[in-house]
Design an enzyme around this catalytic site. Structure first.
Site, PDB file in Angstrom:
ATOM      1  N   GLU A   1       0.844  -1.198   0.000  1.00  0.00           N
ATOM      2  CA  GLU A   1       0.000   0.000   0.000  1.00  0.00           C
ATOM      3  C   GLU A   1       0.876   1.243   0.000  1.00  0.00           C
ATOM      4  O   GLU A   1       1.937   1.265   0.633  1.00  0.00           O
ATOM      5  CB  GLU A   1      -0.907  -0.018   1.232  1.00  0.00           C
ATOM      6  CG  GLU A   1      -2.029   0.995   1.209  1.00  0.00           C
ATOM      7  CD  GLU A   1      -3.082   0.696   2.275  1.00  0.00           C
ATOM      8  OE1 GLU A   1      -3.594  -0.449   2.302  1.00  0.00           O
ATOM      9  OE2 GLU A   1      -3.360   1.593   3.089  1.00  0.00           O
TER      10      GLU A   1
ATOM     11  N   ASP B   1       0.079   5.301   0.610  1.00  0.00           N
ATOM     12  CA  ASP B   1      -1.040   6.114   1.099  1.00  0.00           C
ATOM     13  C   ASP B   1      -0.767   7.607   1.081  1.00  0.00           C
ATOM     14  O   ASP B   1       0.315   8.058   1.477  1.00  0.00           O
ATOM     15  CB  ASP B   1      -1.349   5.778   2.569  1.00  0.00           C
ATOM     16  CG  ASP B   1      -1.874   4.371   2.759  1.00  0.00           C
ATOM     17  OD1 ASP B   1      -2.422   3.807   1.807  1.00  0.00           O
ATOM     18  OD2 ASP B   1      -1.717   3.845   3.875  1.00  0.00           O
TER      19      ASP B   1
ATOM     20  N   GLU C   1      -3.162  10.344   3.070  1.00  0.00           N
ATOM     21  CA  GLU C   1      -4.342  10.471   3.921  1.00  0.00           C
ATOM     22  C   GLU C   1      -4.384  11.863   4.529  1.00  0.00           C
ATOM     23  O   GLU C   1      -3.397  12.324   5.107  1.00  0.00           O
ATOM     24  CB  GLU C   1      -4.315   9.412   5.028  1.00  0.00           C
ATOM     25  CG  GLU C   1      -4.358   7.989   4.496  1.00  0.00           C
ATOM     26  CD  GLU C   1      -4.156   6.963   5.598  1.00  0.00           C
ATOM     27  OE1 GLU C   1      -5.094   6.209   5.897  1.00  0.00           O
ATOM     28  OE2 GLU C   1      -3.042   6.917   6.162  1.00  0.00           O
TER      29      GLU C   1
ATOM     30  N   GLN D   1      -0.846  12.616   6.076  1.00  0.00           N
ATOM     31  CA  GLN D   1      -0.039  11.437   6.382  1.00  0.00           C
ATOM     32  C   GLN D   1       0.300  10.712   5.088  1.00  0.00           C
ATOM     33  O   GLN D   1      -0.578  10.439   4.275  1.00  0.00           O
ATOM     34  CB  GLN D   1      -0.760  10.480   7.329  1.00  0.00           C
ATOM     35  CG  GLN D   1      -0.023   9.148   7.502  1.00  0.00           C
ATOM     36  CD  GLN D   1      -0.428   8.389   8.726  1.00  0.00           C
ATOM     37  OE1 GLN D   1      -0.079   8.757   9.851  1.00  0.00           O
ATOM     38  NE2 GLN D   1      -1.167   7.306   8.559  1.00  0.00           N
ATOM     39  N   THR D   2       1.581  10.403   4.899  1.00  0.00           N
ATOM     40  CA  THR D   2       2.020   9.535   3.815  1.00  0.00           C
ATOM     41  C   THR D   2       2.511   8.245   4.449  1.00  0.00           C
ATOM     42  O   THR D   2       3.044   8.244   5.556  1.00  0.00           O
ATOM     43  CB  THR D   2       3.140  10.181   2.997  1.00  0.00           C
ATOM     44  OG1 THR D   2       4.301  10.356   3.824  1.00  0.00           O
ATOM     45  CG2 THR D   2       2.704  11.539   2.455  1.00  0.00           C
TER      46      THR D   2
ATOM     47  N   ASP E   1      -0.844 -11.201  10.319  1.00  0.00           N
ATOM     48  CA  ASP E   1      -0.582 -11.721  11.664  1.00  0.00           C
ATOM     49  C   ASP E   1      -0.341 -10.619  12.684  1.00  0.00           C
ATOM     50  O   ASP E   1       0.462 -10.765  13.618  1.00  0.00           O
ATOM     51  CB  ASP E   1       0.620 -12.680  11.652  1.00  0.00           C
ATOM     52  CG  ASP E   1       0.401 -13.868  10.719  1.00  0.00           C
ATOM     53  OD1 ASP E   1      -0.739 -14.356  10.659  1.00  0.00           O
ATOM     54  OD2 ASP E   1       1.362 -14.276  10.052  1.00  0.00           O
ATOM     55  N   GLY E   2      -0.999  -9.487  12.505  1.00  0.00           N
ATOM     56  CA  GLY E   2      -0.904  -8.396  13.458  1.00  0.00           C
ATOM     57  C   GLY E   2       0.358  -7.569  13.351  1.00  0.00           C
ATOM     58  O   GLY E   2       0.577  -6.666  14.145  1.00  0.00           O
TER      59      GLY E   2
ATOM     60  N   ARG F   1       5.293   2.918   7.403  1.00  0.00           N
ATOM     61  CA  ARG F   1       6.431   3.823   7.241  1.00  0.00           C
ATOM     62  C   ARG F   1       5.880   5.245   7.066  1.00  0.00           C
ATOM     63  O   ARG F   1       5.906   5.808   5.990  1.00  0.00           O
ATOM     64  CB  ARG F   1       7.272   3.382   6.050  1.00  0.00           C
ATOM     65  CG  ARG F   1       7.956   2.031   6.251  1.00  0.00           C
ATOM     66  CD  ARG F   1       8.511   1.480   4.965  1.00  0.00           C
ATOM     67  NE  ARG F   1       9.442   0.381   5.195  1.00  0.00           N
ATOM     68  CZ  ARG F   1       9.087  -0.899   5.348  1.00  0.00           C
ATOM     69  NH1 ARG F   1       7.798  -1.224   5.297  1.00  0.00           N
ATOM     70  NH2 ARG F   1       9.997  -1.833   5.549  1.00  0.00           N
ATOM     71  N   GLU F   2       5.386   5.806   8.150  1.00  0.00           N
ATOM     72  CA  GLU F   2       4.667   7.062   8.092  1.00  0.00           C
ATOM     73  C   GLU F   2       5.603   8.270   8.073  1.00  0.00           C
ATOM     74  O   GLU F   2       6.620   8.291   8.752  1.00  0.00           O
ATOM     75  CB  GLU F   2       3.719   7.203   9.292  1.00  0.00           C
ATOM     76  CG  GLU F   2       2.665   6.117   9.417  1.00  0.00           C
ATOM     77  CD  GLU F   2       3.109   4.958  10.297  1.00  0.00           C
ATOM     78  OE1 GLU F   2       4.332   4.831  10.548  1.00  0.00           O
ATOM     79  OE2 GLU F   2       2.243   4.171  10.728  1.00  0.00           O
TER      80      GLU F   2
ATOM     81  N   TRP G   1      -7.503   6.428  15.596  1.00  0.00           N
ATOM     82  CA  TRP G   1      -6.107   6.857  15.545  1.00  0.00           C
ATOM     83  C   TRP G   1      -5.862   8.182  14.830  1.00  0.00           C
ATOM     84  O   TRP G   1      -4.809   8.797  15.005  1.00  0.00           O
ATOM     85  CB  TRP G   1      -5.253   5.779  14.851  1.00  0.00           C
ATOM     86  CG  TRP G   1      -5.675   5.524  13.424  1.00  0.00           C
ATOM     87  CD1 TRP G   1      -6.612   4.638  12.992  1.00  0.00           C
ATOM     88  CD2 TRP G   1      -5.193   6.184  12.248  1.00  0.00           C
ATOM     89  NE1 TRP G   1      -6.740   4.689  11.631  1.00  0.00           N
ATOM     90  CE2 TRP G   1      -5.884   5.628  11.146  1.00  0.00           C
ATOM     91  CE3 TRP G   1      -4.253   7.188  12.021  1.00  0.00           C
ATOM     92  CZ2 TRP G   1      -5.659   6.047   9.829  1.00  0.00           C
ATOM     93  CZ3 TRP G   1      -4.027   7.608  10.711  1.00  0.00           C
ATOM     94  CH2 TRP G   1      -4.732   7.023   9.641  1.00  0.00           C
TER      95      TRP G   1
ATOM     96  N   ARG H   1      10.015   2.536  18.127  1.00  0.00           N
ATOM     97  CA  ARG H   1       9.747   1.408  17.234  1.00  0.00           C
ATOM     98  C   ARG H   1      10.971   0.498  17.150  1.00  0.00           C
ATOM     99  O   ARG H   1      12.097   0.934  17.388  1.00  0.00           O
ATOM    100  CB  ARG H   1       9.398   1.923  15.826  1.00  0.00           C
ATOM    101  CG  ARG H   1       8.088   2.647  15.746  1.00  0.00           C
ATOM    102  CD  ARG H   1       7.728   2.965  14.310  1.00  0.00           C
ATOM    103  NE  ARG H   1       6.364   3.425  14.171  1.00  0.00           N
ATOM    104  CZ  ARG H   1       5.707   3.448  13.014  1.00  0.00           C
ATOM    105  NH1 ARG H   1       6.286   3.055  11.902  1.00  0.00           N
ATOM    106  NH2 ARG H   1       4.463   3.886  12.967  1.00  0.00           N
TER     107      ARG H   1
END
Length: 304
Positions: A126, A128, A130, A143-144, A153-154, A159-160, A223, A296
């Site tokens: 994806e 994005d 937004e 937001q990119t 699997d959660g 990579r914002e 969020w 992170r």
């Protein structure tokens, strides 16, 4: 003599100040958007909505202009709305001029993005753009984001990079675009590159599989605004966003190998002037970058 020296010193300071102001205006330090020198949006033709897109969901929350070139979508308590390109692409330039709602818009997400989630559920790619709503008096956030082999699997490996825009996106249309080719992804706002995501050496860090183009308005209260602190308030419904000047130029998934990807500039990569404009946008407006977030696990981000 002392008076003359003071006057000469004042005049010197005045000349220096004037020169500084002129320099600030030239480089955009006084708030003016710098010229990127290259305007890809002007090189791509606009299309009617039905030429490139179909409704995906929330058809009762969409209206088309009489010339079929502008789409209005809205969100209320019952639903949002979304659309999807008719064809998938393996690279290209994808753009839309968007105007977002004003007033209390916390939790509202107006999106324009690429995805292959329907082909690879849970392991999708994806790219994005937004526009995240806000509370009165606070700026909208752009937001990119880039996902590669997705959120299975959660594991959410986003990579914002986020920006507080240098204009009011509710006051008028502005052109937002994604340029995706085998070498790089460039996010553009009114042709100013705001972010470049280059292909790296590590496997699994760059999207290569075919994707469709999407647009939507939806409730991202969990969020979108201050990490979910402010939610959508349907006392202010409907929340109305508008898309126009839709552009798609690129290689469809089944295009022959001779189809050439859209370059970022006549020379291929970003020019020095485009890079300077991007530096201006990031220094002035960037408010978050995932590579600088040490909460992170950076093992997930070898490109950092």
């Amino acid at each position: 003599m002392i008076l003359e020296q003071k006057q000469a010193a004042n005049n010197g300071r005045l000349v220096t100040t004037n020169n500084l102001l002129l320099l600030l205006l030239i480089v955009g330090g006084a708030g003016a958007q710098p010229s990127p020198g290259y305007y890809p949006s002007r090189r791509m033709r606009s299309m009617a909505f039905g030429e490139g897109y179909n409704n995906l969901w929330g058809a009762q929350h969409q209206t088309l202009s009489p010339d079929q070139k502008a789409l209005t979508v809205w969100m209320d308590r019952s639903s949002g709305s979304g659309f999807k390109s008719k064809r998938s692409y393996r690279n290209g330039y994808f753009g839309a001029s968007i105007k977002v709602p004003s007033g209390y818009t916390a939790g509202v997400n107006t999106a324009f993005y690429l995805s292959n989630n329907e082909l690879y559920p849970g392991q999708h790619d994806e790219i994005d753009i937004e526009l995240l709503g806000t509370v009165p008096g606070e700026p909208w956030t752009l937001q990119t984001n880039v996902y590669v082999h997705g959120t299975g699997d959660g594991r959410i490996i986003g990579r914002e990079m986020r920006f507080h825009l240098w204009f009011d996106p509710t006051a008028d249309f502005h052109h937002y675009a994604i340029l995706w080719n085998p070498d790089q992804i460039v996010f553009l706002v009114d042709d100013v590159p705001v972010r470049r995501y280059p292909r790296g050496g590590a496997l699994g860090t760059y999207p290569d599989r075919q994707m469709w183009v999407y647009g939507s308005i939806w409730d991202a209260s969990d969020w979108a605004t201050d990490g979910g602190r402010f939610k959508s308030d349907y006392r202010y419904q409907p929340f109305v966003s508008r898309y126009q000047d839709l552009k798609i130029a690129g290689c469809e998934a089944d295009a022959p190998a001779s189809c050439r990807p859209v370059p970022a500039s006549p020379s291929g990569g970003l020019s020095a002037q485009q890079n300077a404009a991007m530096s201006w946008a990031q220094k002035r407006s960037m408010v978050y970058y995932y590579c600088q977030d040490y909460s992170r696990n950076h093992a997930n981000y070898p490109e950092c």
